[in-house]
Motif scaffolding. Structure first.
Motif, short mmCIF file in Angstrom:
data_model
loop_
_atom_site.label_atom_id
_atom_site.label_comp_id
_atom_site.label_asym_id
_atom_site.label_seq_id
_atom_site.Cartn_x
_atom_site.Cartn_y
_atom_site.Cartn_z
N GLU A 251 -3.96 47.39 7.29
CA GLU A 251 -4.11 46.13 8.02
C GLU A 251 -5.56 45.64 7.98
O GLU A 251 -5.82 44.44 7.86
N LYS B 56 -2.98 40.59 0.42
CA LYS B 56 -2.55 40.61 1.82
C LYS B 56 -1.07 40.96 1.93
O LYS B 56 -0.68 41.79 2.76
N LYS B 57 -0.25 40.32 1.11
CA LYS B 57 1.19 40.53 1.15
C LYS B 57 1.53 41.99 0.86
O LYS B 57 2.33 42.60 1.59
N ALA C 267 -6.14 44.09 4.63
CA ALA C 267 -5.49 42.78 4.55
C ALA C 267 -6.32 41.72 5.27
O ALA C 267 -6.44 40.59 4.79
N LEU C 268 -6.87 42.09 6.41
CA LEU C 268 -7.71 41.15 7.15
C LEU C 268 -9.01 40.83 6.43
O LEU C 268 -9.60 39.78 6.64
N THR D 210 -9.58 40.35 3.25
CA THR D 210 -9.51 39.65 1.97
C THR D 210 -8.87 38.28 2.14
O THR D 210 -8.07 38.07 3.06
N ASP D 211 -9.23 37.38 1.24
CA ASP D 211 -8.59 36.07 1.19
C ASP D 211 -7.52 36.02 0.10
O ASP D 211 -6.85 35.01 -0.06
N GLU E 199 -4.18 36.28 -1.18
CA GLU E 199 -2.87 36.27 -0.53
C GLU E 199 -1.91 37.31 -1.10
O GLU E 199 -1.11 37.88 -0.37
N ARG F 145 0.20 44.37 3.73
CA ARG F 145 1.01 44.25 4.95
C ARG F 145 2.38 44.90 4.76
O ARG F 145 2.90 45.52 5.68
#
Length: 97
Positions: A40, A52-53, A43-44, A46-47, A49, A56
């Motif tokens: 988590e 992040k996916k 994921a927070l 980085t920009d 996407e 998460r």
């Protein structure tokens, strides 16, 4: 994985007693939470996407592992399940929810 201490990390040179197995599972649960926190946090941080996916998704898989391990622990230690349930009831009585 949380490196909390022997004999519960990596190779165990003997069969564990029931109490030792329960303790080892608690260490495993801590390791899963540690992984969740890391994924988590990444994921927070980085920009990207796609990253992040994926991160998460992996964190959610680790949450499933927590549930599996917690249920196994409760089956091995019914008293622990009773204590956790008592804590839930106490919170409900304090919050009215």
């Amino acid at each position: 994985m949380a490196l909390i201490g022997n004999p519960f990390v990596v190779d165990v040179p003997r069969k564990l007693s029931a109490d030792e197995l329960a303790q080892a599972i608690r260490v495993d649960i801590a390791g899963e939470y540690e992984a969740i926190i890391g994924y988590e946090a990444h994921a927070l941080a980085t920009d990207d996407e796609n990253a992040k996916k994926v991160l998460r998704h992996i964190a959610e898989e680790e949450m499933h592992h927590v549930g599996e391990l917690q249920e196994l622990l409760f089956r091995l230690c019914p008293r622990e399940k009773q204590k956790v349930e008592a804590g839930k009831m106490e919170l409900q009585s304090m919050t009215g929810q």
